[in-house]
Scaffold this motif. Structure first.
Motif, PDB file in Angstrom:
ATOM      1  N   GLY A 265       0.796  -1.221   0.000  1.00  0.00           N
ATOM      2  CA  GLY A 265       0.000   0.000   0.000  1.00  0.00           C
ATOM      3  C   GLY A 265       0.826   1.267   0.000  1.00  0.00           C
ATOM      4  N   ASP A 266       2.131   1.132   0.109  1.00  0.00           N
ATOM      5  CA  ASP A 266       3.096   2.222  -0.069  1.00  0.00           C
ATOM      6  C   ASP A 266       4.139   1.737  -1.071  1.00  0.00           C
ATOM      7  OD1 ASP A 266       2.295   4.261   1.999  1.00  0.00           O
ATOM      8  OD2 ASP A 266       2.651   2.561   3.333  1.00  0.00           O
ATOM      9  N   TRP A 267       4.916   2.668  -1.616  1.00  0.00           N
ATOM     10  CA  TRP A 267       5.975   2.219  -2.514  1.00  0.00           C
ATOM     11  C   TRP A 267       6.895   1.235  -1.807  1.00  0.00           C
ATOM     12  CZ3 TRP A 267       6.694   2.580  -7.663  1.00  0.00           C
ATOM     13  CH2 TRP A 267       5.880   3.469  -8.364  1.00  0.00           C
ATOM     14  N   PHE A 268       7.177   1.532  -0.533  1.00  0.00           N
ATOM     15  CA  PHE A 268       8.007   0.630   0.268  1.00  0.00           C
ATOM     16  C   PHE A 268       7.427   0.538   1.664  1.00  0.00           C
ATOM     17  CE2 PHE A 268      10.637   2.275  -3.113  1.00  0.00           C
ATOM     18  CZ  PHE A 268      11.141   1.104  -3.646  1.00  0.00           C
ATOM     19  N   ALA A 269       7.536  -0.645   2.264  1.00  0.00           N
ATOM     20  CA  ALA A 269       6.900  -0.893   3.564  1.00  0.00           C
ATOM     21  C   ALA A 269       7.529  -0.076   4.681  1.00  0.00           C
ATOM     22  CB  ALA A 269       6.963  -2.387   3.899  1.00  0.00           C
ATOM     23  N   CYS A 270       8.784   0.315   4.536  1.00  0.00           N
ATOM     24  CA  CYS A 270       9.447   1.148   5.548  1.00  0.00           C
ATOM     25  C   CYS A 270       8.687   2.436   5.819  1.00  0.00           C
ATOM     26  CB  CYS A 270      10.863   1.508   5.096  1.00  0.00           C
ATOM     27  SG  CYS A 270      12.066   0.185   5.240  1.00  0.00           S
ATOM     28  N   THR A 271       8.024   2.924   4.785  1.00  0.00           N
ATOM     29  CA  THR A 271       7.340   4.212   4.884  1.00  0.00           C
ATOM     30  C   THR A 271       6.277   4.213   5.968  1.00  0.00           C
ATOM     31  OG1 THR A 271       7.728   4.522   2.528  1.00  0.00           O
ATOM     32  CG2 THR A 271       6.053   5.928   3.544  1.00  0.00           C
ATOM     33  N   HIS A 272       5.685   3.057   6.231  1.00  0.00           N
ATOM     34  CA  HIS A 272       4.566   2.972   7.169  1.00  0.00           C
ATOM     35  C   HIS A 272       4.930   3.524   8.544  1.00  0.00           C
ATOM     36  CE1 HIS A 272       0.716   1.410   8.567  1.00  0.00           C
ATOM     37  NE2 HIS A 272       1.329   0.940   9.628  1.00  0.00           N
ATOM     38  N   GLU A 273       6.164   3.278   8.991  1.00  0.00           N
ATOM     39  CA  GLU A 273       6.596   3.792  10.288  1.00  0.00           C
ATOM     40  C   GLU A 273       7.667   4.874  10.166  1.00  0.00           C
ATOM     41  OE1 GLU A 273       6.840   1.363  13.843  1.00  0.00           O
ATOM     42  OE2 GLU A 273       6.480  -0.414  12.616  1.00  0.00           O
ATOM     43  N   GLY A 274       7.805   5.417   8.975  1.00  0.00           N
ATOM     44  CA  GLY A 274       8.753   6.510   8.780  1.00  0.00           C
ATOM     45  C   GLY A 274      10.201   6.096   8.920  1.00  0.00           C
ATOM     46  N   ILE A 275      10.524   4.870   8.553  1.00  0.00           N
ATOM     47  CA  ILE A 275      11.897   4.366   8.668  1.00  0.00           C
ATOM     48  C   ILE A 275      12.661   4.694   7.392  1.00  0.00           C
ATOM     49  CG2 ILE A 275      13.304   2.263   8.852  1.00  0.00           C
ATOM     50  CD1 ILE A 275      10.822   1.117  10.432  1.00  0.00           C
ATOM     51  N   VAL A 276      13.868   5.229   7.548  1.00  0.00           N
ATOM     52  CA  VAL A 276      14.736   5.534   6.416  1.00  0.00           C
ATOM     53  C   VAL A 276      15.984   4.672   6.539  1.00  0.00           C
ATOM     54  CG1 VAL A 276      16.051   7.306   5.202  1.00  0.00           C
ATOM     55  CG2 VAL A 276      13.864   7.890   6.267  1.00  0.00           C
ATOM     56  N   PRO A 277      16.070   3.583   5.794  1.00  0.00           N
ATOM     57  CA  PRO A 277      17.229   2.697   5.902  1.00  0.00           C
ATOM     58  C   PRO A 277      18.457   3.308   5.239  1.00  0.00           C
ATOM     59  CG  PRO A 277      15.785   1.929   4.178  1.00  0.00           C
ATOM     60  CD  PRO A 277      15.083   3.092   4.825  1.00  0.00           C
TER      61      PRO A 277
END
Length: 435
Positions: A265-277
């Protein structure tokens, strides 16, 4: 054009599929297993057509690969055009623009507004291997920390990172060293209600005491675990891990091979919790079915590796790059992030209703078009039986999970609404038959 409807002309598998399967058994190494021995001759959108003329509803997408649908028009056109131009030169010998264009797209799409670089490879496992190489080279450290229930690939190093023995690791060792495992915040199987807090404390203790912060190059994690059973970490856990690593100079590698490119549902799943790897690995849904993978990361990290330290003969093949650019264009034009959320809005209530109906179902979880049910009983008996009933009725579903007790659902993001509902009806009937 294949009509988007289920058609059963024979039993599943049919006679021609059985003939081909006999040939497969005689010619192909048995270690290459087959979930459902129906042999596909064409596929479009959410339908796969086998050699017997059966049209099956696809809730697997080739394990999250054909997110834009099989034979997506933009992908087909781009591949045909590129094949007519040239099929290969090796980017490391004589480069070409499509590789650069894919790298530019990845640098723009992946989380974070910092300067980035990308390198292209062939498979998810290859991307993970290279992310580890980059992290070790940049940091001067060796240790890599991975999580329980993780899956990162089938090569020697990625088998070491993968948690599950059978079938991925059994008797294939010894594995690469300096790999350390820590608990995952797995809410359904955690023994208390304080899953995020307790798992984070266990993580920090293990890295500090057993591994050593100054020895740790990177922590690698799937934002939603794939083969491990679509485990969604307890809310807040990944953000705390990311912040803790950042303050200690430990790189965070996000393995978005299964979760990336609109799947959740987002381009990348990290976005859901605001994580920037610091580094992100991608593959599967990136190129509409063609083999392509990537590592994208902070420019300072990626630039640390010397010229010639990364690459491979086929990495970033021009045909795969053309497919990737067309797949990304499709995702944008058709709002496939929104499509994934709409799929969840249809599927999740139906899965929750099944869980309320059957005590055998212990958990329903996932995000977007990456959803699963876990049976309470450890072991593959129920999941295998339900999957087999779905297969007989013309619905492709997959199993997963550390204990083999998870049914996972990965429909193409372009699936027709009627097909989606029909597939759920079949699942409902399969549950009634087995449970």
């Amino acid at each position: 054009m294949t009509e988007q409807r289920r058609v059963l002309r024979t039993e599943i598998p049919g006679p021609r599929s059985l003939e081909l399967h006999a040939r497969k058994t005689a010619a192909v190494a048995p270690g290459v297993g087959t979930t459902l021995p129906v042999y596909i001759e064409r596929a479009v959108g959410g339908i796969s057509v086998d050699v017997d003329g059966n049209q099956l509803i696809d809730f697997g997408s080739g394990i999250a690969v054909t997110s834009v649908g099989n034979s997506a028009p933009r992908v087909v056109a781009a591949v045909q055009e590129q094949v007519e131009r040239f099929t290969h030169t090796c980017f490391m010998v004589t480069p070409y623009e499509p590789y650069i264009a894919v790298a530019e797209e990845l640098n723009a799409l992946t989380p974070g507004d910092h300067e980035k670089r990308s390198a292209l490879f062939n498979s998810g496992a290859e991307a993970v291997e290279n992310a580890v190489k980059i992290a070790r080279h940049y940091s001067g450290r060796q240790a890599i920390v991975a999580f329980d229930h993780a899956y990162h690939g089938r090569t020697n190093l990625t088998m070491a990172l993968t948690a599950k023995n059978m079938p991925y690791k059994h008797k294939f060792g010894p594995f690469a060293g300096e790999i350390h495992r820590v608990p995952m915040a797995y809410p359904y199987r955690w023994p208390s209600e304080n899953c995020a807090d307790e798992a984070f404390e266990a993580f920090t203790a293990a890295v500090t005491v057993q591994v050593g912060v100054d020895n740790t190059a990177a922590v690698i994690v799937e934002p939603i675990q794939g083969e491990g059973g679509f485990v969604v970490p307890a809310p807040g856990f990944l953000k705390r891990v990311a912040d803790w690593c950042r303050h200690r100079g430990i790189l965070l590698i996000a393995d978005e091979i299964q979760t990336g490119f609109c799947r959740t549902g987002d381009w990348f799943a990290c976005t859901h919790e605001g994580i920037v790897p610091d580094l992100i690995t991608t593959a599967k849904g990136i190129a509409g079915g063609l083999p392509l993978a990537a590592v994208t990361g902070r420019a300072s990290v990626m630039d640390a590796v010397h010229s010639g330290g990364l690459g491979g003969t086929y990495g970033g093949n021009p045909i795969a790059c053309a497919a990737a650019l067309a797949a990304i264009e499709t995702m944008r034009a058709e709002d496939l992030c929104g499509a994934a959320r709409r799929i969840e809005a249809t599927m999740r209530p139906r899965l929750d209703a099944l869980a309320a109906k059957y005590d055998a179902i212990g958990d329903v979880r996932g995000r977007g078009a990456m959803l699963a049910v876990e049976f309470a009983e450890k072991g593959a008996a129920k999941s295998t039986a339900v999957a087999a009933a779905c297969h007989r009725a013309g619905l492709i579903v997959l199993t997963a999970g550390t204990y083999g007790n998870v049914l996972r659902f990965l429909p193409p993001l372009v699936i027709d609404d009627a097909l989606l509902v029909e597939g759920l009806d079949i699942l409902d009937m399969a549950m009634a038959e087995v449970l």
